[in-house]
Write a protein that holds these residues in place. Structure first.
Motif, PDB file in Angstrom:
ATOM      1  N   GLU A  35     -56.460  56.367 -24.718  1.00 20.02           N
ATOM      2  CA  GLU A  35     -56.876  57.040 -23.493  1.00 20.02           C
ATOM      3  C   GLU A  35     -57.505  55.995 -22.580  1.00 20.02           C
ATOM      4  O   GLU A  35     -58.224  55.104 -23.053  1.00 20.02           O
ATOM      5  CB  GLU A  35     -57.875  58.158 -23.828  1.00 20.02           C
ATOM      6  CG  GLU A  35     -58.137  59.020 -22.623  1.00 20.02           C
ATOM      7  CD  GLU A  35     -58.761  60.377 -22.961  1.00 20.02           C
ATOM      8  OE1 GLU A  35     -58.661  60.828 -24.126  1.00 20.02           O
ATOM      9  OE2 GLU A  35     -59.330  60.967 -22.033  1.00 20.02           O
ATOM     10  N   PRO A  37     -59.906  56.350 -19.718  1.00 15.96           N
ATOM     11  CA  PRO A  37     -60.689  57.351 -18.977  1.00 15.96           C
ATOM     12  C   PRO A  37     -60.833  57.006 -17.502  1.00 15.96           C
ATOM     13  O   PRO A  37     -60.805  57.899 -16.647  1.00 15.96           O
ATOM     14  CB  PRO A  37     -62.058  57.320 -19.680  1.00 15.96           C
ATOM     15  CG  PRO A  37     -61.824  56.672 -21.011  1.00 15.96           C
ATOM     16  CD  PRO A  37     -60.658  55.751 -20.825  1.00 15.96           C
ATOM     17  N   LEU A  40     -57.919  58.359 -15.813  1.00 14.48           N
ATOM     18  CA  LEU A  40     -57.632  59.765 -16.119  1.00 14.48           C
ATOM     19  C   LEU A  40     -56.218  59.934 -16.686  1.00 14.48           C
ATOM     20  O   LEU A  40     -55.452  60.828 -16.285  1.00 14.48           O
ATOM     21  CB  LEU A  40     -57.825  60.644 -14.866  1.00 14.48           C
ATOM     22  CG  LEU A  40     -59.229  60.600 -14.246  1.00 14.48           C
ATOM     23  CD1 LEU A  40     -59.256  61.341 -12.915  1.00 14.48           C
ATOM     24  CD2 LEU A  40     -60.260  61.208 -15.203  1.00 14.48           C
ATOM     25  N   LYS A  42     -53.717  59.342 -20.488  1.00 14.94           N
ATOM     26  CA  LYS A  42     -53.474  58.943 -21.863  1.00 14.94           C
ATOM     27  C   LYS A  42     -52.187  58.144 -21.815  1.00 14.94           C
ATOM     28  O   LYS A  42     -51.269  58.505 -21.066  1.00 14.94           O
ATOM     29  CB  LYS A  42     -53.240  60.198 -22.712  1.00 14.94           C
ATOM     30  CG  LYS A  42     -54.044  60.273 -23.963  1.00 14.94           C
ATOM     31  CD  LYS A  42     -54.060  61.631 -24.598  1.00 14.94           C
ATOM     32  CE  LYS A  42     -52.756  62.379 -24.706  1.00 14.94           C
ATOM     33  NZ  LYS A  42     -52.840  63.655 -25.400  1.00 14.94           N
ATOM     34  N   PRO A  58     -51.249  62.562 -17.583  1.00 10.94           N
ATOM     35  CA  PRO A  58     -52.547  62.805 -16.941  1.00 10.94           C
ATOM     36  C   PRO A  58     -53.487  63.597 -17.844  1.00 10.94           C
ATOM     37  O   PRO A  58     -53.043  64.474 -18.587  1.00 10.94           O
ATOM     38  CB  PRO A  58     -52.180  63.625 -15.698  1.00 10.94           C
ATOM     39  CG  PRO A  58     -50.815  64.140 -15.920  1.00 10.94           C
ATOM     40  CD  PRO A  58     -50.136  63.264 -16.921  1.00 10.94           C
ATOM     41  N   THR A  59     -54.783  63.261 -17.793  1.00 14.88           N
ATOM     42  CA  THR A  59     -55.767  64.019 -18.569  1.00 14.88           C
ATOM     43  C   THR A  59     -56.577  64.954 -17.668  1.00 14.88           C
ATOM     44  O   THR A  59     -57.457  65.661 -18.150  1.00 14.88           O
ATOM     45  CB  THR A  59     -56.731  63.075 -19.311  1.00 14.88           C
ATOM     46  OG1 THR A  59     -57.294  62.170 -18.359  1.00 14.88           O
ATOM     47  CG2 THR A  59     -56.015  62.294 -20.404  1.00 14.88           C
ATOM     48  N   SER A  60     -56.301  64.908 -16.353  1.00 21.11           N
ATOM     49  CA  SER A  60     -57.021  65.772 -15.416  1.00 21.11           C
ATOM     50  C   SER A  60     -56.129  65.991 -14.207  1.00 21.11           C
ATOM     51  O   SER A  60     -55.264  65.149 -13.900  1.00 21.11           O
ATOM     52  CB  SER A  60     -58.323  65.073 -14.998  1.00 21.11           C
ATOM     53  OG  SER A  60     -58.683  65.436 -13.690  1.00 21.11           O
ATOM     54  N   SER A  61     -56.353  67.092 -13.501  1.00 22.86           N
ATOM     55  CA  SER A  61     -55.541  67.351 -12.305  1.00 22.86           C
ATOM     56  C   SER A  61     -55.893  66.369 -11.193  1.00 22.86           C
ATOM     57  O   SER A  61     -55.156  66.237 -10.210  1.00 22.86           O
ATOM     58  CB  SER A  61     -55.731  68.793 -11.846  1.00 22.86           C
ATOM     59  OG  SER A  61     -57.100  69.043 -11.651  1.00 22.86           O
ATOM     60  N   ASP A  62     -57.032  65.641 -11.333  1.00 21.41           N
ATOM     61  CA  ASP A  62     -57.421  64.629 -10.337  1.00 21.41           C
ATOM     62  C   ASP A  62     -56.755  63.279 -10.603  1.00 21.41           C
ATOM     63  O   ASP A  62     -56.923  62.341  -9.824  1.00 21.41           O
ATOM     64  CB  ASP A  62     -58.950  64.396 -10.377  1.00 21.41           C
ATOM     65  CG  ASP A  62     -59.698  65.624  -9.909  1.00 21.41           C
ATOM     66  OD1 ASP A  62     -59.121  66.382  -9.108  1.00 21.41           O
ATOM     67  OD2 ASP A  62     -60.843  65.817 -10.355  1.00 21.41           O
ATOM     68  N   SER A  63     -56.054  63.161 -11.724  1.00 21.13           N
ATOM     69  CA  SER A  63     -55.440  61.878 -12.076  1.00 21.13           C
ATOM     70  C   SER A  63     -54.361  61.503 -11.058  1.00 21.13           C
ATOM     71  O   SER A  63     -53.603  62.371 -10.609  1.00 21.13           O
ATOM     72  CB  SER A  63     -54.807  62.005 -13.472  1.00 21.13           C
ATOM     73  OG  SER A  63     -53.943  60.933 -13.711  1.00 21.13           O
ATOM     74  N   ALA A  66     -51.183  62.850 -12.251  1.00 18.84           N
ATOM     75  CA  ALA A  66     -50.987  64.292 -12.041  1.00 18.84           C
ATOM     76  C   ALA A  66     -50.484  64.539 -10.625  1.00 18.84           C
ATOM     77  O   ALA A  66     -49.547  65.320 -10.401  1.00 18.84           O
ATOM     78  CB  ALA A  66     -52.293  65.045 -12.282  1.00 18.84           C
TER      79      ALA A  66
END
Ligand code: CMX
Length: 138
Positions: A35, A37, A40, A42, A58-63, A66
């Motif tokens: 990951e 971080p 954002l 993996k 993506p690990t977040s919608s802000d990535s 993403a």
């Protein structure tokens, strides 16, 4: 400036769902997963001979990944080139008028020092400089 293509980044919604194509169908060896971080994401690296394929989930919608998938769908996200002395390479590119996303190197996957060039400065391809101590692939 460029030593070789280090890796090609491919945006995917799920590394787990994408791996069978690369491992079983194409016969690539999985090098590792981690990951990142700060980005954002993996990532999973696969051995593609003298280069690597980097799957980015993506690990977040802000990535940024993403946002990329939302706008363009899954697929090639960036090309990363191996360089030496990345800080000096960034300065050279800036003097040539390139819009750097990263003005100083930052920590990327696998402990590499990385910096992105804005796709608007490169003819549409998000481009990464990557400096890693030690040898290629792994
Ligand atoms: N390749 C090509 N063009 C891209 C792109 C990509 N990967 N991502 C965005 N763009 C284009 C968009 O299509 C858009 O173009 P238009 O204006 O013509 O529509 C423009 O760039 C702006 O895109 P946006 O969706 O508004 O997104 P932002 O400007 O907020 O961010 C970018 C774009 C490239 C600056 C941002 O994604 C970024 O900083 N990327 C570098 C970091 C990164 O991608 N990290 C994930 C990988 C980390 C890793 O490998 O370890």
């Amino acid at each position: 400036m460029i030593k070789k293509v280090d890796h090609i980044g491919i945006a995917v919604t799920s590394i787990q769902n994408s791996l069978p194509f690369y491992e079983a169908t194409l016969g690539m060896k999985l090098i590792g997963e981690e990951e990142v971080p700060s980005q954002l994401v993996k990532v999973a690296f696969l051995d593609a001979g003298n280069q690597k394929i980097e799957l980015l989930e993506p690990t977040s919608s802000d990535s940024p990944v993403a946002k990329f998938i939302e706008k363009r769908g899954e697929g090639i996200h960036h090309v990363a080139y191996k360089v030496e002395n990345i800080a000096a390479r960034i300065e050279e590119l800036k003097t040539q008028g390139i819009n750097m996303i990263d003005h100083t190197p930052r920590l990327g996957a696998g402990g590499a020092a990385i910096a992105f060039l804005h796709p608007k400065s490169t003819g549409g391809t998000l481009t990464e400089l990557c400096e890693k101590k030690g040898n290629d692939v792994k």
